[in-house]
Structures are given as structure tokens and as C-alpha cells.
Design a protein around this motif. Sequence first.
Motif, PDB file in Angstrom:
ATOM      1  N   ALA A 255      33.415  51.335  41.151  1.00  0.00           N
ATOM      2  CA  ALA A 255      34.426  52.256  40.642  1.00  0.00           C
ATOM      3  C   ALA A 255      35.546  51.441  40.002  1.00  0.00           C
ATOM      4  O   ALA A 255      36.081  50.521  40.625  1.00  0.00           O
ATOM      5  N   ILE A 256      35.878  51.780  38.758  1.00  0.00           N
ATOM      6  CA  ILE A 256      36.935  51.078  38.022  1.00  0.00           C
ATOM      7  C   ILE A 256      38.115  52.030  37.910  1.00  0.00           C
ATOM      8  O   ILE A 256      38.025  53.066  37.252  1.00  0.00           O
ATOM      9  N   ASN A 257      39.214  51.651  38.529  1.00  0.00           N
ATOM     10  CA  ASN A 257      40.362  52.540  38.631  1.00  0.00           C
ATOM     11  C   ASN A 257      41.516  52.092  37.737  1.00  0.00           C
ATOM     12  O   ASN A 257      41.423  51.090  37.030  1.00  0.00           O
ATOM     13  N   SER A 258      42.595  52.837  37.789  1.00  0.00           N
ATOM     14  CA  SER A 258      43.710  52.654  36.860  1.00  0.00           C
ATOM     15  C   SER A 258      44.267  51.235  36.896  1.00  0.00           C
ATOM     16  O   SER A 258      44.285  50.577  37.937  1.00  0.00           O
ATOM     17  N   GLY A 259      44.738  50.795  35.735  1.00  0.00           N
ATOM     18  CA  GLY A 259      45.323  49.470  35.609  1.00  0.00           C
ATOM     19  C   GLY A 259      44.317  48.373  35.367  1.00  0.00           C
ATOM     20  O   GLY A 259      44.679  47.187  35.374  1.00  0.00           O
ATOM     21  N   SER A 260      43.069  48.729  35.136  1.00  0.00           N
ATOM     22  CA  SER A 260      42.009  47.727  34.968  1.00  0.00           C
ATOM     23  C   SER A 260      41.620  47.587  33.500  1.00  0.00           C
ATOM     24  O   SER A 260      41.566  48.574  32.766  1.00  0.00           O
ATOM     25  N   SER A 261      41.324  46.355  33.095  1.00  0.00           N
ATOM     26  CA  SER A 261      40.942  46.095  31.707  1.00  0.00           C
ATOM     27  C   SER A 261      40.092  44.837  31.636  1.00  0.00           C
ATOM     28  O   SER A 261      40.132  43.983  32.530  1.00  0.00           O
ATOM     29  N   PHE A 262      39.297  44.773  30.593  1.00  0.00           N
ATOM     30  CA  PHE A 262      38.423  43.619  30.353  1.00  0.00           C
ATOM     31  C   PHE A 262      37.553  43.334  31.581  1.00  0.00           C
ATOM     32  O   PHE A 262      37.567  42.255  32.162  1.00  0.00           O
ATOM     33  N   ILE A 263      36.788  44.363  31.950  1.00  0.00           N
ATOM     34  CA  ILE A 263      35.848  44.272  33.072  1.00  0.00           C
ATOM     35  C   ILE A 263      34.439  44.226  32.489  1.00  0.00           C
ATOM     36  O   ILE A 263      34.060  45.101  31.713  1.00  0.00           O
ATOM     37  N   GLY A 271      21.617  52.017  43.402  1.00  0.00           N
ATOM     38  CA  GLY A 271      20.895  53.150  43.931  1.00  0.00           C
ATOM     39  C   GLY A 271      20.349  52.892  45.320  1.00  0.00           C
ATOM     40  O   GLY A 271      19.839  51.808  45.585  1.00  0.00           O
ATOM     41  N   PRO A 272      20.555  53.902  46.225  1.00  0.00           N
ATOM     42  CA  PRO A 272      21.226  55.177  45.966  1.00  0.00           C
ATOM     43  C   PRO A 272      22.724  54.982  45.805  1.00  0.00           C
ATOM     44  O   PRO A 272      23.245  53.884  45.972  1.00  0.00           O
ATOM     45  N   GLY A 273      23.407  56.089  45.490  1.00  0.00           N
ATOM     46  CA  GLY A 273      24.844  56.036  45.294  1.00  0.00           C
ATOM     47  C   GLY A 273      25.260  57.017  44.222  1.00  0.00           C
ATOM     48  O   GLY A 273      24.491  57.883  43.811  1.00  0.00           O
ATOM     49  N   HIS A 274      26.489  56.861  43.741  1.00  0.00           N
ATOM     50  CA  HIS A 274      27.043  57.776  42.746  1.00  0.00           C
ATOM     51  C   HIS A 274      27.204  57.120  41.383  1.00  0.00           C
ATOM     52  O   HIS A 274      27.932  57.620  40.538  1.00  0.00           O
ATOM     53  N   GLY A 275      26.525  55.992  41.175  1.00  0.00           N
ATOM     54  CA  GLY A 275      26.529  55.369  39.871  1.00  0.00           C
ATOM     55  C   GLY A 275      27.698  54.429  39.654  1.00  0.00           C
ATOM     56  O   GLY A 275      28.372  53.992  40.592  1.00  0.00           O
ATOM     57  N   ILE A 276      27.952  54.098  38.387  1.00  0.00           N
ATOM     58  CA  ILE A 276      29.085  53.266  37.991  1.00  0.00           C
ATOM     59  C   ILE A 276      30.106  54.176  37.331  1.00  0.00           C
ATOM     60  O   ILE A 276      29.805  54.841  36.337  1.00  0.00           O
ATOM     61  N   SER A 277      31.310  54.210  37.887  1.00  0.00           N
ATOM     62  CA  SER A 277      32.295  55.206  37.486  1.00  0.00           C
ATOM     63  C   SER A 277      33.576  54.570  36.971  1.00  0.00           C
ATOM     64  O   SER A 277      34.032  53.549  37.503  1.00  0.00           O
ATOM     65  N   ILE A 278      34.143  55.205  35.964  1.00  0.00           N
ATOM     66  CA  ILE A 278      35.511  54.939  35.548  1.00  0.00           C
ATOM     67  C   ILE A 278      36.358  56.058  36.168  1.00  0.00           C
ATOM     68  O   ILE A 278      36.191  57.229  35.853  1.00  0.00           O
ATOM     69  N   GLY A 279      37.275  55.716  37.054  1.00  0.00           N
ATOM     70  CA  GLY A 279      38.105  56.711  37.696  1.00  0.00           C
ATOM     71  C   GLY A 279      37.686  56.982  39.133  1.00  0.00           C
ATOM     72  O   GLY A 279      36.859  56.263  39.702  1.00  0.00           O
ATOM     73  N   SER A 280      38.343  57.990  39.706  1.00  0.00           N
ATOM     74  CA  SER A 280      39.024  59.048  38.955  1.00  0.00           C
ATOM     75  C   SER A 280      40.416  58.606  38.473  1.00  0.00           C
ATOM     76  O   SER A 280      41.057  57.781  39.117  1.00  0.00           O
ATOM     77  N   VAL A 290      42.845  52.619  31.604  1.00  0.00           N
ATOM     78  CA  VAL A 290      41.674  51.750  31.724  1.00  0.00           C
ATOM     79  C   VAL A 290      41.176  51.461  30.319  1.00  0.00           C
ATOM     80  O   VAL A 290      41.068  52.384  29.499  1.00  0.00           O
ATOM     81  N   GLU A 291      40.862  50.195  30.036  1.00  0.00           N
ATOM     82  CA  GLU A 291      40.349  49.885  28.704  1.00  0.00           C
ATOM     83  C   GLU A 291      39.521  48.603  28.720  1.00  0.00           C
ATOM     84  O   GLU A 291      39.606  47.801  29.650  1.00  0.00           O
ATOM     85  N   GLU A 292      38.729  48.448  27.676  1.00  0.00           N
ATOM     86  CA  GLU A 292      37.887  47.265  27.464  1.00  0.00           C
ATOM     87  C   GLU A 292      36.944  47.052  28.656  1.00  0.00           C
ATOM     88  O   GLU A 292      37.020  46.058  29.388  1.00  0.00           O
ATOM     89  N   ILE A 293      36.040  48.009  28.816  1.00  0.00           N
ATOM     90  CA  ILE A 293      35.045  47.945  29.891  1.00  0.00           C
ATOM     91  C   ILE A 293      33.663  47.808  29.258  1.00  0.00           C
ATOM     92  O   ILE A 293      33.299  48.590  28.372  1.00  0.00           O
ATOM     93  N   GLN A 294      32.880  46.839  29.704  1.00  0.00           N
ATOM     94  CA  GLN A 294      31.523  46.616  29.202  1.00  0.00           C
ATOM     95  C   GLN A 294      30.552  46.668  30.376  1.00  0.00           C
ATOM     96  O   GLN A 294      30.651  45.872  31.318  1.00  0.00           O
ATOM     97  N   ARG A 320      39.692  53.998  27.377  1.00  0.00           N
ATOM     98  CA  ARG A 320      39.268  53.737  26.003  1.00  0.00           C
ATOM     99  C   ARG A 320      38.535  52.400  25.894  1.00  0.00           C
ATOM    100  O   ARG A 320      38.618  51.549  26.777  1.00  0.00           O
ATOM    101  N   LYS A 321      37.796  52.284  24.786  1.00  0.00           N
ATOM    102  CA  LYS A 321      37.046  51.058  24.496  1.00  0.00           C
ATOM    103  C   LYS A 321      36.122  50.721  25.657  1.00  0.00           C
ATOM    104  O   LYS A 321      36.212  49.662  26.289  1.00  0.00           O
ATOM    105  N   ILE A 322      35.215  51.659  25.919  1.00  0.00           N
ATOM    106  CA  ILE A 322      34.266  51.550  27.028  1.00  0.00           C
ATOM    107  C   ILE A 322      32.858  51.600  26.464  1.00  0.00           C
ATOM    108  O   ILE A 322      32.529  52.495  25.682  1.00  0.00           O
ATOM    109  N   THR A 323      32.021  50.656  26.837  1.00  0.00           N
ATOM    110  CA  THR A 323      30.654  50.591  26.332  1.00  0.00           C
ATOM    111  C   THR A 323      29.661  50.502  27.479  1.00  0.00           C
ATOM    112  O   THR A 323      29.795  49.648  28.369  1.00  0.00           O
TER     113      THR A 323
END
Length: 427
Positions: A255-263, A271-280, A290-294, A320-323
Motif C-alpha cells: 500500500a502506497i500512502n500519502s506523501g510518497s513519490s518515486f516508488i 496473492g492472496p491479498g488485496h493487490g497493490i494499492s495507491i491509497g486510500s 502521491v506521484e511517480e509510482i512505477q 499522478r504519474k503512475i504506471t
Amino acid sequence: MHRKVAIFLFAIIVIANSPTSCIASRSLVLDGDDATPTSNTFYASEYAPTDDDDDDSQLKEAFVPEAWGSRPMKTFDVGNNNAKTQDDSHQAFLEAMGSQANTFNVIDYGAVGNGQVDDSIIQGSIIAPNNIGAWKNKDKWIQFANVPGLMINGGGRIDGNGAGWWKLCGNKKSHCQRPTSLHIHKCDGFQLSRLTFLNSPKNHISINSCNGGRVFGLLISAPKESPNTDGIDISSSTKLTIHTSLIATGDDCIAINSGSSFININGVKCGPGHGISIGSLGQNGEHSAVEEIQVSNCSFRGTQNGMRIKTWEGGSGYARKITFEGITFTDIENPIIIDQRYFANPTSVMDINKCVQVSDVTFRNIGGSSGVPQAITLDCGQNCCTNIIMDNVNIRSGVPNKDVYAYCNNAQGTSSFSTPYVPCLSH
């Protein structure tokens, strides 16, 4: 003769007055009836389901200690009555472990501060107490704070023994305090590698306020039904790389939460689990960023979600800028989901006309099977999701002779060479 070892280790806090930190290779070896695994070599197939034709050579290599290189180390063997140690600090360590203290300064047990690096090697098992009442710190179990260049390596196991907490707390996130197994705070340039994390009461690893860090070769495991047992939670951190790891838990793998960038996340099996998440993001009207996530070359199996961005109504800020690129999956729910109504019950402090702006999000070279008909969900607020790109996305049904479809609300962007058809994106 070895005695059975029970470690009541509530928290290890590395305290370093800037610029001083801790240095010295230290190996915590727990040797006894419960000290497993007996080998420091781990194989992917033992910890998560894989396809027969998967190439796990990179994963296997990450867990083979012969490839790690050698370092001089100080050894504390707390499981052998006849153990010989390199200095008298062994007895002091044993006494502290048996005390009621829940804070340990590693300098007291052999580390030497030189302002450069701390290198901690964990071998054997560190096991949390069964008795919930024995815990003094119900927020964090093991913590490293303010240690630039921290290195935590090994081949050992950190077992949070979380079953009692799961039964007590259930899915209550905010009203039932329980500890994170490992918390890394303000440790710029850290490395965490080649360890097994099991059954944390809450999330297994929390990374907070770190600038620069590398995580690899981890095995993180908890039952599918275990509540809120995220694998790795990241917040307020930048320039992190997570790769070549297996994560199987009851909540988000990462889980990638607020204030994170260039991850950068690469080569993670989830798996199992809830996947790879941005947020909440945007909880209770908060501003989140959150920005610049690859996320690349990752795979999902049997997860509740795949690639997910989740925001609250009434929040502000941006993601933003999430791939997401080169992602494969088998029989998962919600392979692609942007959910801007993650919590849709506004309170008096929330302005539901506001939103976290989600933009410049790319899903490229994505393929696999969905366990549910609705394979893509883009559920956005008005003018809140822009430049969403689907490029060579191919999702099929995991059920024979069934179709999948996309649900789309208020999203703007483009779709090319992708299935299913996404009606609100231009083609």
C-alpha cells in the motif's frame, strides 16, 4: 542440549543522535526446538502458488545466502545453554530480553556508532508472545528510527503470532489498536532483505519518512482471512525500490500512502491479498499527494484486487504519474480499479464536491484472467480522473464461455488494443 526459546520481544528501538548512528554486524541466532527454518535457502514455490512454467530463478537466487557475500558479525545465541559468545554482552542481552523492558538500544549490545551505517543480521526466529496482555507497546513491535544507512539482512523469521489479535479485533481498523511487526522510520538509504515475516497482528512492515531505500528477497505470509495484515505500507517516503519478493496476506500486498513519490516496485508476486494499492487517499477531507509510482513485472494470483487506486470523497490533492506495466494475473477480482468512492458516507468535515485528482495513470501490457465479470472499474468523481491510458490490456474471464466488461464513470483518457472495451475512454 538446547532449550526451547520464547522471546518476548516487544520493540527494538535504535536510538541515534544525529549524526551518530549504529554500526557493527550483529547476528541474532535463536537456536532451539522452535527455531525454524533450519535452512537459509528459500524457494518461491514453498510460499506462494506459481505456474509450472514460471521462471523463479531470480526469486530463488535472492534467497540463497551463498550469493549474499560475507560480513564479519557478532553473534548472540539465545537458545543454546552452552553457547559461547564473542563478549560479555551476550548475558546482558539475555537479561534484557527476559525483562519487562520493551525498548532496547543496540549500542548497549555491541553496536558502535560512527555516523555511517548500522548492519543488523537476523538469523533464526523472533517470535511474538501469545498473550495479548503481555504486550506493552500495542502500536509497534520492532522499530528502527533515525538510523541513516540502516541494513537489516539475514535469512531468519519474524513471527508476529497474530491469531489472537485477529480474533479480538476482526476488521476494526481504527477502534482496536494492534502492533505492526516492523516499523522503519526516518532511516534514509536503508536496506531490508532476505527475511521471512509471518502472521503480523496488523501490517507486517511499515516504512515511514524514509528518503532512499531498497527492499528485496522478502517472504511475507499471513492467512487470507487475517484482517488488515498488509505486507508493506509506505507513507511520506521517496526513492524506494521493492523487488523480487513474495507477499501473501489478508490485505494489500503493498500500500502506497500519502506523501510518497518515486516508488519503484518490480518482480513482486502477490496473492492472496488485496493487490497493490495507491491509497486510500483524502481520508476525512485530508490533502493527499502521491506521484511517480512505477509497478512493473509483477504477478497476482487469487487476489481481491489487482492494481488499485482508492480515494475518499471530499478529499483533496493528487495521485499522478503512475504506471502499471508488464502485469500478469490469474483468477483475481477487480484486476484494474480506480475507486473514488472508497468511503462514501460524508461527514460534517467533508466537502463531497472536492476530490483527489487522479491523472496520468497508465496500464500497459496487462494480461490475465478475472474471476468476476466486471474486470475494469473506473469510478471517478466529476472531472477528477484525467489522462487514464489503457495500452495493450487483455483481460479474459476465468470462467469458461463467459465474458468480462468494464464499468466506467467520469474517467477521461484513451484506450488502444485493449479488451474489454472501456466506454468512457477514447479509442
